[in-house]
Motif scaffolding. Sequence first.
Motif, PDB file in Angstrom:
ATOM      1  N   GLN A   1      -2.579   6.061  -0.705  1.00  0.00           N
ATOM      2  CA  GLN A   1      -3.691   5.627  -1.561  1.00  0.00           C
ATOM      3  C   GLN A   1      -3.193   5.175  -2.934  1.00  0.00           C
ATOM      4  N   ARG A   2      -2.201   5.875  -3.467  1.00  0.00           N
ATOM      5  CA  ARG A   2      -1.621   5.482  -4.752  1.00  0.00           C
ATOM      6  C   ARG A   2      -0.941   4.124  -4.644  1.00  0.00           C
ATOM      7  N   GLY A   3      -0.240   3.898  -3.540  1.00  0.00           N
ATOM      8  CA  GLY A   3       0.414   2.608  -3.312  1.00  0.00           C
ATOM      9  C   GLY A   3      -0.596   1.482  -3.206  1.00  0.00           C
ATOM     10  N   ILE A   4      -1.695   1.735  -2.503  1.00  0.00           N
ATOM     11  CA  ILE A   4      -2.752   0.725  -2.387  1.00  0.00           C
ATOM     12  C   ILE A   4      -3.298   0.379  -3.770  1.00  0.00           C
ATOM     13  N   ALA A   5      -3.567   1.401  -4.566  1.00  0.00           N
ATOM     14  CA  ALA A   5      -4.115   1.175  -5.916  1.00  0.00           C
ATOM     15  C   ALA A   5      -3.142   0.377  -6.779  1.00  0.00           C
ATOM     16  N   MET A   6      -1.851   0.715  -6.707  1.00  0.00           N
ATOM     17  CA  MET A   6      -0.839  -0.011  -7.488  1.00  0.00           C
ATOM     18  C   MET A   6      -0.790  -1.479  -7.077  1.00  0.00           C
ATOM     19  N   LEU A   7      -0.793  -1.725  -5.786  1.00  0.00           N
ATOM     20  CA  LEU A   7      -0.694  -3.093  -5.287  1.00  0.00           C
ATOM     21  C   LEU A   7      -1.932  -3.908  -5.637  1.00  0.00           C
ATOM     22  N   GLU A   8      -3.110  -3.310  -5.485  1.00  0.00           N
ATOM     23  CA  GLU A   8      -4.330  -4.041  -5.830  1.00  0.00           C
ATOM     24  C   GLU A   8      -4.363  -4.390  -7.315  1.00  0.00           C
ATOM     25  N   ALA A   9      -3.875  -3.459  -8.145  1.00  0.00           N
ATOM     26  CA  ALA A   9      -3.853  -3.705  -9.594  1.00  0.00           C
ATOM     27  C   ALA A   9      -2.862  -4.810  -9.955  1.00  0.00           C
ATOM     28  N   SER A  10      -1.813  -4.960  -9.168  1.00  0.00           N
ATOM     29  CA  SER A  10      -0.767  -5.926  -9.512  1.00  0.00           C
ATOM     30  C   SER A  10      -0.955  -7.296  -8.859  1.00  0.00           C
ATOM     31  N   LEU A  11      -1.948  -7.452  -7.979  1.00  0.00           N
ATOM     32  CA  LEU A  11      -2.128  -8.726  -7.271  1.00  0.00           C
ATOM     33  C   LEU A  11      -2.331  -9.904  -8.216  1.00  0.00           C
ATOM     34  N   GLY A  12      -3.083  -9.721  -9.277  1.00  0.00           N
ATOM     35  CA  GLY A  12      -3.349 -10.810 -10.213  1.00  0.00           C
ATOM     36  C   GLY A  12      -2.112 -11.296 -10.939  1.00  0.00           C
ATOM     37  N   GLY A  13      -1.113 -10.434 -11.072  1.00  0.00           N
ATOM     38  CA  GLY A  13       0.098 -10.797 -11.810  1.00  0.00           C
ATOM     39  C   GLY A  13       1.193 -11.404 -10.955  1.00  0.00           C
ATOM     40  N   SER A  14       0.879 -11.783  -9.726  1.00  0.00           N
ATOM     41  CA  SER A  14       1.892 -12.369  -8.840  1.00  0.00           C
ATOM     42  C   SER A  14       2.150 -13.809  -9.244  1.00  0.00           C
ATOM     43  N   ASN A  15       3.421 -14.114  -9.484  1.00  0.00           N
ATOM     44  CA  ASN A  15       3.802 -15.442  -9.955  1.00  0.00           C
ATOM     45  C   ASN A  15       4.011 -16.445  -8.831  1.00  0.00           C
ATOM     46  N   SER A  16       4.530 -15.979  -7.714  1.00  0.00           N
ATOM     47  CA  SER A  16       4.889 -16.909  -6.643  1.00  0.00           C
ATOM     48  C   SER A  16       4.136 -16.563  -5.361  1.00  0.00           C
ATOM     49  N   PRO A  17       4.000 -17.554  -4.462  1.00  0.00           N
ATOM     50  CA  PRO A  17       3.365 -17.268  -3.169  1.00  0.00           C
ATOM     51  C   PRO A  17       4.128 -16.201  -2.370  1.00  0.00           C
ATOM     52  N   MET A  18       5.458 -16.202  -2.518  1.00  0.00           N
ATOM     53  CA  MET A  18       6.286 -15.217  -1.814  1.00  0.00           C
ATOM     54  C   MET A  18       5.963 -13.804  -2.297  1.00  0.00           C
ATOM     55  N   GLN A  19       5.844 -13.646  -3.601  1.00  0.00           N
ATOM     56  CA  GLN A  19       5.526 -12.340  -4.178  1.00  0.00           C
ATOM     57  C   GLN A  19       4.116 -11.911  -3.751  1.00  0.00           C
ATOM     58  N   MET A  20       3.184 -12.847  -3.765  1.00  0.00           N
ATOM     59  CA  MET A  20       1.811 -12.562  -3.331  1.00  0.00           C
ATOM     60  C   MET A  20       1.803 -12.139  -1.870  1.00  0.00           C
ATOM     61  N   ARG A  21       2.552 -12.846  -1.038  1.00  0.00           N
ATOM     62  CA  ARG A  21       2.638 -12.527   0.390  1.00  0.00           C
ATOM     63  C   ARG A  21       3.150 -11.111   0.601  1.00  0.00           C
ATOM     64  N   GLU A  22       4.195 -10.739  -0.141  1.00  0.00           N
ATOM     65  CA  GLU A  22       4.777  -9.396  -0.019  1.00  0.00           C
ATOM     66  C   GLU A  22       3.762  -8.327  -0.402  1.00  0.00           C
ATOM     67  N   LYS A  23       3.053  -8.548  -1.491  1.00  0.00           N
ATOM     68  CA  LYS A  23       2.073  -7.554  -1.950  1.00  0.00           C
ATOM     69  C   LYS A  23       0.922  -7.429  -0.962  1.00  0.00           C
ATOM     70  N   ILE A  24       0.454  -8.553  -0.448  1.00  0.00           N
ATOM     71  CA  ILE A  24      -0.645  -8.524   0.521  1.00  0.00           C
ATOM     72  C   ILE A  24      -0.193  -7.811   1.795  1.00  0.00           C
ATOM     73  N   TYR A  25       1.044  -8.069   2.216  1.00  0.00           N
ATOM     74  CA  TYR A  25       1.578  -7.393   3.402  1.00  0.00           C
ATOM     75  C   TYR A  25       1.630  -5.889   3.184  1.00  0.00           C
ATOM     76  N   LEU A  26       2.150  -5.466   2.029  1.00  0.00           N
ATOM     77  CA  LEU A  26       2.230  -4.033   1.748  1.00  0.00           C
ATOM     78  C   LEU A  26       0.840  -3.407   1.676  1.00  0.00           C
ATOM     79  N   LEU A  27      -0.122  -4.144   1.130  1.00  0.00           N
ATOM     80  CA  LEU A  27      -1.510  -3.656   1.137  1.00  0.00           C
ATOM     81  C   LEU A  27      -2.004  -3.480   2.574  1.00  0.00           C
ATOM     82  N   ALA A  28      -1.679  -4.434   3.436  1.00  0.00           N
ATOM     83  CA  ALA A  28      -2.081  -4.349   4.841  1.00  0.00           C
ATOM     84  C   ALA A  28      -1.467  -3.109   5.494  1.00  0.00           C
TER      85      ALA A  28
END
Length: 170
Positions: A70-97
């Motif tokens: 749950q802590r990891g989900i919260a961290m990732l959701e909070a950081s989604l807006g700060g993703s600079n590249s599509p690759m970084q966004m993809r990684e964060k979305i995958y980890l959220l999944a």
Amino acid sequence: MDSKIGNFFESVGHFFSGGDQIPWCDSDIVTGCEREVAEAGKGSSDELKSECIMRLSWALVHSKRPEDVQRGIAMLEASLGGSNSPMQMREKIYLLAVGYYRSGDYARSRQLVERCLEIEPQWRQALTLRKTIEDKITKDGVIGIGIAATAVTAVGLLAGGIVAALSRKK
């Protein structure tokens, strides 16, 4: 013939064990990543801080402890807006999944995996996670149907027994 029987029992065992291909993470790895993030916060570059936070997020969503997930989900959701590249966004979305999969929210997990696959359609990790989610949903559905069928059968037997007992008393 023996190998076919062995394969059958292995597949049934795998079905009921809930085994999947997603790795687990021990609490000592989470602790090490937390230490890395704390050290990176002491004057390190933003890039190093970001890398440490991503490693911690990975460790948290792969943890066996639900509160870490749950802590990891919260961290990732909070950081989604700060993703600079599509690759970084993809990684964060995958980890959220992965996090939502680990927490049992398969519908949200599947939705996020589909977003990953929109960014990178042939990404093997996301394809594997999607199959794992679909298998889990199917398995839960089969088990649910089995439980419902057992309950209906038990009620039917009970009702039949009552009717038989009442007809004998007459």
